[in-house]
Design a protein around this motif. Structure first.
Motif, PDB file in Angstrom:
ATOM      1  N   LYS A 266       0.811  -1.211   0.000  1.00  0.00           N
ATOM      2  CA  LYS A 266       0.000   0.000   0.000  1.00  0.00           C
ATOM      3  C   LYS A 266       0.850   1.268   0.000  1.00  0.00           C
ATOM      4  O   LYS A 266       0.340   2.352  -0.268  1.00  0.00           O
ATOM      5  CB  LYS A 266      -0.935   0.005   1.211  1.00  0.00           C
ATOM      6  CG  LYS A 266      -2.001  -1.081   1.147  1.00  0.00           C
ATOM      7  CD  LYS A 266      -2.968  -0.984   2.314  1.00  0.00           C
ATOM      8  CE  LYS A 266      -4.062  -2.031   2.194  1.00  0.00           C
ATOM      9  NZ  LYS A 266      -5.038  -1.960   3.312  1.00  0.00           N
ATOM     10  N   GLU A 267       2.127   1.130   0.298  1.00  0.00           N
ATOM     11  CA  GLU A 267       3.002   2.308   0.302  1.00  0.00           C
ATOM     12  C   GLU A 267       3.418   2.726  -1.097  1.00  0.00           C
ATOM     13  O   GLU A 267       3.744   3.880  -1.342  1.00  0.00           O
ATOM     14  CB  GLU A 267       4.240   2.037   1.164  1.00  0.00           C
ATOM     15  CG  GLU A 267       5.096   3.264   1.375  1.00  0.00           C
ATOM     16  CD  GLU A 267       6.127   3.075   2.474  1.00  0.00           C
ATOM     17  OE1 GLU A 267       7.153   3.785   2.448  1.00  0.00           O
ATOM     18  OE2 GLU A 267       5.908   2.225   3.368  1.00  0.00           O
ATOM     19  N   THR A 268       3.384   1.787  -2.019  1.00  0.00           N
ATOM     20  CA  THR A 268       3.798   2.079  -3.392  1.00  0.00           C
ATOM     21  C   THR A 268       2.808   3.020  -4.058  1.00  0.00           C
ATOM     22  O   THR A 268       1.596   2.763  -4.068  1.00  0.00           O
ATOM     23  CB  THR A 268       3.897   0.789  -4.216  1.00  0.00           C
ATOM     24  OG1 THR A 268       4.864  -0.076  -3.622  1.00  0.00           O
ATOM     25  CG2 THR A 268       4.306   1.090  -5.646  1.00  0.00           C
ATOM     26  N   ILE A 269       3.303   4.090  -4.622  1.00  0.00           N
ATOM     27  CA  ILE A 269       2.478   5.022  -5.382  1.00  0.00           C
ATOM     28  C   ILE A 269       2.610   4.764  -6.878  1.00  0.00           C
ATOM     29  O   ILE A 269       1.637   4.837  -7.619  1.00  0.00           O
ATOM     30  CB  ILE A 269       2.839   6.479  -5.028  1.00  0.00           C
ATOM     31  CG1 ILE A 269       2.323   6.797  -3.616  1.00  0.00           C
ATOM     32  CG2 ILE A 269       2.282   7.473  -6.037  1.00  0.00           C
ATOM     33  CD1 ILE A 269       2.595   8.206  -3.153  1.00  0.00           C
ATOM     34  N   PHE A 270       3.821   4.452  -7.323  1.00  0.00           N
ATOM     35  CA  PHE A 270       4.014   4.096  -8.731  1.00  0.00           C
ATOM     36  C   PHE A 270       5.251   3.228  -8.854  1.00  0.00           C
ATOM     37  O   PHE A 270       6.291   3.535  -8.268  1.00  0.00           O
ATOM     38  CB  PHE A 270       4.155   5.342  -9.604  1.00  0.00           C
ATOM     39  CG  PHE A 270       4.169   5.039 -11.075  1.00  0.00           C
ATOM     40  CD1 PHE A 270       3.091   4.415 -11.681  1.00  0.00           C
ATOM     41  CD2 PHE A 270       5.260   5.362 -11.859  1.00  0.00           C
ATOM     42  CE1 PHE A 270       3.092   4.128 -13.040  1.00  0.00           C
ATOM     43  CE2 PHE A 270       5.270   5.091 -13.219  1.00  0.00           C
ATOM     44  CZ  PHE A 270       4.183   4.471 -13.810  1.00  0.00           C
ATOM     45  N   ALA A 271       5.119   2.144  -9.608  1.00  0.00           N
ATOM     46  CA  ALA A 271       6.218   1.195  -9.754  1.00  0.00           C
ATOM     47  C   ALA A 271       6.139   0.541 -11.123  1.00  0.00           C
ATOM     48  O   ALA A 271       5.121   0.629 -11.827  1.00  0.00           O
ATOM     49  CB  ALA A 271       6.158   0.123  -8.664  1.00  0.00           C
ATOM     50  N   PHE A 272       7.213  -0.129 -11.489  1.00  0.00           N
ATOM     51  CA  PHE A 272       7.255  -0.909 -12.723  1.00  0.00           C
ATOM     52  C   PHE A 272       7.326  -2.379 -12.367  1.00  0.00           C
ATOM     53  O   PHE A 272       8.147  -2.811 -11.569  1.00  0.00           O
ATOM     54  CB  PHE A 272       8.431  -0.474 -13.601  1.00  0.00           C
ATOM     55  CG  PHE A 272       8.206   0.872 -14.213  1.00  0.00           C
ATOM     56  CD1 PHE A 272       7.483   1.000 -15.390  1.00  0.00           C
ATOM     57  CD2 PHE A 272       8.654   2.013 -13.581  1.00  0.00           C
ATOM     58  CE1 PHE A 272       7.224   2.245 -15.928  1.00  0.00           C
ATOM     59  CE2 PHE A 272       8.411   3.268 -14.115  1.00  0.00           C
ATOM     60  CZ  PHE A 272       7.693   3.375 -15.296  1.00  0.00           C
ATOM     61  N   ASP A 273       6.434  -3.135 -12.991  1.00  0.00           N
ATOM     62  CA  ASP A 273       6.202  -4.527 -12.640  1.00  0.00           C
ATOM     63  C   ASP A 273       7.118  -5.434 -13.455  1.00  0.00           C
ATOM     64  O   ASP A 273       7.094  -5.414 -14.687  1.00  0.00           O
ATOM     65  CB  ASP A 273       4.729  -4.860 -12.928  1.00  0.00           C
ATOM     66  CG  ASP A 273       4.314  -6.188 -12.341  1.00  0.00           C
ATOM     67  OD1 ASP A 273       5.181  -6.923 -11.845  1.00  0.00           O
ATOM     68  OD2 ASP A 273       3.104  -6.487 -12.377  1.00  0.00           O
ATOM     69  N   PHE A 274       7.911  -6.219 -12.744  1.00  0.00           N
ATOM     70  CA  PHE A 274       8.726  -7.246 -13.392  1.00  0.00           C
ATOM     71  C   PHE A 274       8.153  -8.607 -13.028  1.00  0.00           C
ATOM     72  O   PHE A 274       7.904  -8.891 -11.857  1.00  0.00           O
ATOM     73  CB  PHE A 274      10.194  -7.132 -12.959  1.00  0.00           C
ATOM     74  CG  PHE A 274      10.876  -5.927 -13.528  1.00  0.00           C
ATOM     75  CD1 PHE A 274      11.594  -6.002 -14.709  1.00  0.00           C
ATOM     76  CD2 PHE A 274      10.776  -4.697 -12.895  1.00  0.00           C
ATOM     77  CE1 PHE A 274      12.204  -4.878 -15.250  1.00  0.00           C
ATOM     78  CE2 PHE A 274      11.376  -3.568 -13.430  1.00  0.00           C
ATOM     79  CZ  PHE A 274      12.093  -3.666 -14.610  1.00  0.00           C
ATOM     80  N   LEU A 275       7.928  -9.445 -14.031  1.00  0.00           N
ATOM     81  CA  LEU A 275       7.308 -10.742 -13.829  1.00  0.00           C
ATOM     82  C   LEU A 275       8.383 -11.812 -13.786  1.00  0.00           C
ATOM     83  O   LEU A 275       9.158 -11.957 -14.736  1.00  0.00           O
ATOM     84  CB  LEU A 275       6.309 -11.039 -14.951  1.00  0.00           C
ATOM     85  CG  LEU A 275       5.208  -9.993 -15.145  1.00  0.00           C
ATOM     86  CD1 LEU A 275       4.324 -10.355 -16.337  1.00  0.00           C
ATOM     87  CD2 LEU A 275       4.369  -9.872 -13.893  1.00  0.00           C
ATOM     88  N   GLY A 276       8.427 -12.560 -12.692  1.00  0.00           N
ATOM     89  CA  GLY A 276       9.500 -13.516 -12.467  1.00  0.00           C
ATOM     90  C   GLY A 276       9.679 -14.525 -13.593  1.00  0.00           C
ATOM     91  O   GLY A 276       8.703 -15.091 -14.089  1.00  0.00           O
ATOM     92  N   GLN A 277      10.918 -14.699 -13.992  1.00  0.00           N
ATOM     93  CA  GLN A 277      11.321 -15.712 -14.972  1.00  0.00           C
ATOM     94  C   GLN A 277      10.731 -15.484 -16.358  1.00  0.00           C
ATOM     95  O   GLN A 277      10.663 -16.408 -17.163  1.00  0.00           O
ATOM     96  CB  GLN A 277      10.922 -17.117 -14.486  1.00  0.00           C
ATOM     97  CG  GLN A 277      11.606 -17.564 -13.214  1.00  0.00           C
ATOM     98  CD  GLN A 277      13.050 -18.001 -13.432  1.00  0.00           C
ATOM     99  OE1 GLN A 277      13.695 -17.585 -14.380  1.00  0.00           O
ATOM    100  NE2 GLN A 277      13.552 -18.853 -12.558  1.00  0.00           N
ATOM    101  N   GLN A 278      10.312 -14.264 -16.641  1.00  0.00           N
ATOM    102  CA  GLN A 278       9.793 -13.967 -17.968  1.00  0.00           C
ATOM    103  C   GLN A 278      10.594 -12.825 -18.576  1.00  0.00           C
ATOM    104  O   GLN A 278      10.895 -11.842 -17.922  1.00  0.00           O
ATOM    105  CB  GLN A 278       8.311 -13.584 -17.906  1.00  0.00           C
ATOM    106  CG  GLN A 278       7.414 -14.692 -17.379  1.00  0.00           C
ATOM    107  CD  GLN A 278       5.960 -14.302 -17.412  1.00  0.00           C
ATOM    108  OE1 GLN A 278       5.508 -13.662 -18.360  1.00  0.00           O
ATOM    109  NE2 GLN A 278       5.208 -14.705 -16.396  1.00  0.00           N
ATOM    110  N   ASN A 279      10.931 -12.988 -19.853  1.00  0.00           N
ATOM    111  CA  ASN A 279      11.660 -11.942 -20.562  1.00  0.00           C
ATOM    112  C   ASN A 279      11.194 -11.946 -22.004  1.00  0.00           C
ATOM    113  O   ASN A 279      11.206 -12.996 -22.654  1.00  0.00           O
ATOM    114  CB  ASN A 279      13.169 -12.160 -20.479  1.00  0.00           C
ATOM    115  CG  ASN A 279      13.955 -11.111 -21.256  1.00  0.00           C
ATOM    116  OD1 ASN A 279      14.440 -11.389 -22.337  1.00  0.00           O
ATOM    117  ND2 ASN A 279      14.062  -9.923 -20.704  1.00  0.00           N
TER     118      ASN A 279
END
Length: 487
Positions: free
Chosen positions: A252-265
């Motif tokens: 809930k502290e995050t206001i804006f972030a970039f999502d990285f999905l594990g083991q996916q590229n």
């Protein structure tokens, strides 16, 4: 932008450039373009490693550990790069790809003829991405081309000239104001990797603070604070939770972030390479590159829980405890993001982290600093800072008495110094310190002063507050000359 022409023969048909009026047929097409812009930013060249590591290196909290790393990183860290620096030439074009995706989404949305209520939230999201991208760019490069339209002919940009910083900031603020008006208060499933009205207001507060517009910065920060329940913001009870990949989607502290999905590229996107940059070289297989100087560790009070979270000074390997004297670089390493990266490979690459560019804690710090500049260390200003300090006293559920609350009545300058010190500790290693050094003109003090945590005697404020525009871009378009001073 210019990267499109830099990577293509202008006599050939450019790949990946389209006309918004022919590509966009539905609202879903606009959303697809918006989401594509996030993919560009969640790449190895930007929030996956290159750009955020460059910001770490420029500050006084992160030094180079393994100096067998690439020369471009050492140059960035040591303030001796030139306009051919490899890090700059990687992230400059990537930012303009994100900007062009946002511009195309905006133009496509406007071409559909939908009502404001139907299309403006997506246009607002595109404008936010453009503002976000330019906010990072202008702070690092100063005057640079400001493109707020969809580029369908890369050759047309060969004569583009630089836009003054003031005009770029005006565009950033206008885009964020629009975003604040039209973005929703929460996104579906309360995700923090797409912006809301609260996100736009938080960035407006930061922009105004950067420009020394303290009344406006305070007003925007106060808006976020007063409406935190509406936006779903609050400080996490345990500071360390902010840096755990396994729970990144629930913070809930995050206001804006970039999502990285594990083991996916996918095609270079979703490539989190920050974790291996901070991991110990000889004991984990990490790269051991982004490593704080010993002074940063030694000068941080051990009673502060944030120090425990921020560093790894002892590493357990196969049940054996290794002190930092066993590390390849014999200094404590960064602990944030390194202890829990969720689903990733053995050294944390392709992790589950959502790398946050803005936390609610920073909103409180902005409010404290801006109000301190306006009216000094009032009860309200001190109260914002004390919320940060109260959380720092919670050692994973065990309450301590350090750091103590600050009492009102300090002199204005002393209070601002205290807020800046708490920003340094609260946001340690989160690529914010460099921006604070620059906006407060602290470079000479922090790099050449007697209490320097990371001495660089060659630091020159007339040169080093800006990075060079890539030489390759100036060769393509001489109208971008001259380069920034000293390059």
């Amino acid at each position: 932008m210019l990267s499109i022409s830099a990577c293509a023969d202008l006599n050939e048909k450019p790949i990946g450039v389209f006309a918004p009026e022919t590509f966009f047929k539905t609202r879903k097409d606009v959303e697809t373009a918006v989401l594509g812009a996030y993919g560009v930013i969640a790449s190895e060249n930007l929030f996956g490693r290159q750009f955020i590591c460059a910001l770490q290196f420029r500050g006084d909290m992160v030094d180079i550990g393994n100096r067998a790393t690439s020369a471009e990183r050492i140059q960035m860290n040591d303030f001796n790069m030139d306009s051919n620096n490899g890090m700059v030439t990687k992230f400059w074009p990537q930012w303009f790809q994100a900007i062009n995706a946002a511009n195309s989404a905006e133009a496509g949305g406007m071409s559909l003829g939908l009502s404001e209520a139907e299309i403006n939230p997506l246009i607002a999201e595109a404008k936010f991405i453009r503002a976000f991208s330019y906010y990072h760019l202008v702070r690092n490069f100063g005057d640079l081309p400001y493109i707020d339209f969809a580029v369908t002919d890369p050759a047309s940009l060969k004569t583009t000239s630089k836009t003054p910083e003031a005009e770029i900031y005006a565009g950033i603020k206008a885009d964020l104001e629009f975003a604040k008006k039209w973005l929703p208060n929460t996104q579906k499933n309360n995700i923090r990797t797409r912006p809301t009205a609260g996100t736009a207001a938080a960035y407006l507060a930061s922009v105004h603070l950067t420009l020394g517009e303290f009344q406006e910065a305070y007003a925007e920060a106060k808006f976020v604070i007063d409406n935190k329940a509406l936006f779903g913001y609050e400080l996490e009870a345990d500071y360390e939770d902010n840096f755990k990949g396994s729970i990144a989607n629930s913070l809930k502290e995050t206001i804006f972030a970039f999502d990285f999905l594990g083991q996916q590229n996918v095609g270079g996107n979703n490539d989190d390479s920050l974790v291996p940059m901070v991991l110990v070289l000889n004991l984990t297989g990490g790269y051991g590159v982004s490593v704080p100087s010993m002074n940063v560790y030694d000068n941080w009070d051990a009673r502060d829980y944030r120090k425990k979270v921020s560093f790894i000074d002892t590493l357990m390997v196969d049940g054996v405890a290794h002190p930092y004297s066993d590390f390849s670089t014999k200094r404590p390493h960064i602990g944030k993001w390194a202890r829990d990266f969720g689903n990733g490979n053995a050294i944390g690459r392709y992790s589950d982290h959502n790398f946050s560019d803005f936390r609610y804690a920073e909103v409180l710090l902005i409010a404290a600093e801006a109000l301190g500049e306006i009216s000094g260390s009032t009860d309200e200003a001190v109260g914002y800072l004390n919320q940060i300090r109260a959380r720092a006293r919670n050692w994973a559920g065990t309450q301590t008495d350090f750091p103590a609350d600050v009492a009102p009545g300090m002199t204005g300058g002393d209070f601002i110094d205290l807020v800046m010190e708490d920003r340094r500790l609260e946001l340690a290693f989160e690529w914010k310190r460099w921006y604070d050094i620059k906006r407060r003109d602290m470079g000479k003090e922090v790099f050449t002063g007697p209490n320097s945590l990371e001495p660089h005697d060659n630091f020159d404020s007339s040169r080093d507050y800006l990075m060079p525009l890539p030489a390759s871009e100036l060769r393509i378009n001489p109208n971008l000359a001259p380069n920034n001073p000293g390059y």
